[in-house]
Design an enzyme around this catalytic site. Sequence first.
Site, PDB file in Angstrom:
ATOM      1  N   ASP A 146      -3.188 -18.089   0.777  1.00 47.34           N
ATOM      2  CA  ASP A 146      -4.173 -18.788  -0.066  1.00 47.34           C
ATOM      3  C   ASP A 146      -4.889 -19.870   0.739  1.00 47.34           C
ATOM      4  O   ASP A 146      -6.111 -20.014   0.683  1.00 47.34           O
ATOM      5  CB  ASP A 146      -3.515 -19.353  -1.346  1.00 47.34           C
ATOM      6  N   TYR A 188       0.813  -1.214   0.000  1.00 50.45           N
ATOM      7  CA  TYR A 188       0.000   0.000   0.000  1.00 50.45           C
ATOM      8  C   TYR A 188       0.850   1.268   0.000  1.00 50.45           C
ATOM      9  O   TYR A 188       0.423   2.298  -0.512  1.00 50.45           O
ATOM     10  CB  TYR A 188      -0.897   0.035   1.243  1.00 50.45           C
ATOM     11  N   ASP A 246     -12.672  -8.832   4.430  1.00 46.73           N
ATOM     12  CA  ASP A 246     -13.928  -8.818   3.660  1.00 46.73           C
ATOM     13  C   ASP A 246     -14.504 -10.233   3.594  1.00 46.73           C
ATOM     14  O   ASP A 246     -15.708 -10.442   3.721  1.00 46.73           O
ATOM     15  CB  ASP A 246     -13.706  -8.315   2.217  1.00 46.73           C
ATOM     16  N   ASP A 304      -6.652  -6.873   4.252  1.00 48.02           N
ATOM     17  CA  ASP A 304      -7.764  -6.212   3.552  1.00 48.02           C
ATOM     18  C   ASP A 304      -8.685  -7.275   2.945  1.00 48.02           C
ATOM     19  O   ASP A 304      -9.901  -7.260   3.134  1.00 48.02           O
ATOM     20  CB  ASP A 304      -7.204  -5.304   2.446  1.00 48.02           C
ATOM     21  N   LYS A 352       2.902 -15.186   2.826  1.00 48.02           N
ATOM     22  CA  LYS A 352       3.123 -15.919   1.579  1.00 48.02           C
ATOM     23  C   LYS A 352       4.616 -16.201   1.518  1.00 48.02           C
ATOM     24  O   LYS A 352       5.326 -15.790   0.585  1.00 48.02           O
ATOM     25  CB  LYS A 352       2.605 -15.071   0.394  1.00 48.02           C
TER      26      LYS A 352
END
Length: 354
Positions: free
Chosen positions: A221, A138, A249, A245, A189
Amino acid sequence: MKIAVLAGDGIGPEIVGQALKVLRRLAEDGLKLEFEEAPFGGAGFDAHGDPLPASTLKLAKEADAVLCGAVGGPKYDALPRAQRPEQGILRIRKELGLFANLRPAVLYPELVQASTLKPEVVSGLDLMIIRELTGDIYFGEPRGRRDNARGEKEGYDTMLYSEPEIRRIAEVGFQTAMKRGKKLCSVDKENVLETSRFWREIVIDVAKKYPEVALSHMYVDNAAMQLVRNPKQFDVIVTGNIFGDILSDEASMLTGSIGMLPSASLNSGGGGLYEPIHGSAPDIAGKNIANPLATILSTAMMLRYTFNKDEWAYRIEAAVKNVLAAGYRTPDIDEAGAKKVGTVEMGDAVVAAL
Ligand code: NAD
Ligand code: IPM
Ligand code: MN
């Protein structure tokens, strides 16, 4: 206690309006609150040509806490990146040092049927996602557009975490786990990204201070899959900005609706910005159908984390629970036999329950 109110765009003003009704009701019972509103996001751009106008930033810095709605909308999507409403939220997070984003995904028992997942998978769900909020891809530099050696145009961003950034968010993760079920899952990751390999090393180092916490690591994942396969295996998740983020959601749907998930964005001094995790929902703005509960629950987090008024926070949460138990639902929660209400009526119901 002074609260800067940045309603923003789309459904922002509608949902923040309900949260203010709730706080004003508590003020009648003796909570000393002061509010000051300021334009932010697209509204900031319209008023001052800047999604985070200097006057709004000044107010946010001087206030004890910030209450946000949401920003963004199609009207602003074609603006240069610096002027987009989303830059307002990113900049205010950076300016206020809000590195720790707490996103609790709690399923109210009354909403077990509302989740798109089977009741046995989600009932009793209570997990805390701790998302790092001021680093990662970001904010990493360099970023931009360029011509590559083959003469093609390309776009690029930089995923980057410094050791102090990882240490301080890991600390928040462990400390939160200590107050809860003492289980921390760090999501990364590491099998691909150098940033993640470094992240994992530092988290393992911080873990030495917290022998009571059971630390696990999971690739992002797999974590995305496990969240819908068996979300109750998680107690606290700590992760970087972009993974957090996306996963938050996803987690919101475990609770019945994205309109249910509140958040607290905290700095090291206890200051904070409180907002629902969802966006400005332009598709439903102005129709009095947005769910205000995530924003109302964000005010409970404000009272708990910035003002240390746990019993008042609990009152708000209990009122929300009562309203759900009484069958009130905004249309995002599609449930047979529910009492369908609009945004304003849901806010009124919470105030009445208080
Ligand atoms: P969104 O979260 O706004 O909406 C996704 C879907 O969820 C939509 O169908 C929407 O109607 C629904 N939804 C969201 N909140 C709801 C609520 N309270 N009640 C009922 N339904 C709700 O995400 P998006 O559509 O991807 O983004 C819309 C805009 O919001 C974009 O400009 C985006 O950049 C911005 N955004 C802002 C924030 C923020 O201010 N913190 C967060 C996310 C997205
Ligand atoms: C969120 C939002 C923001 C983010 C956007 C609007 C910049 O999606 O708060 O989750 O990506 O952090
Ligand atoms: Mn998001």
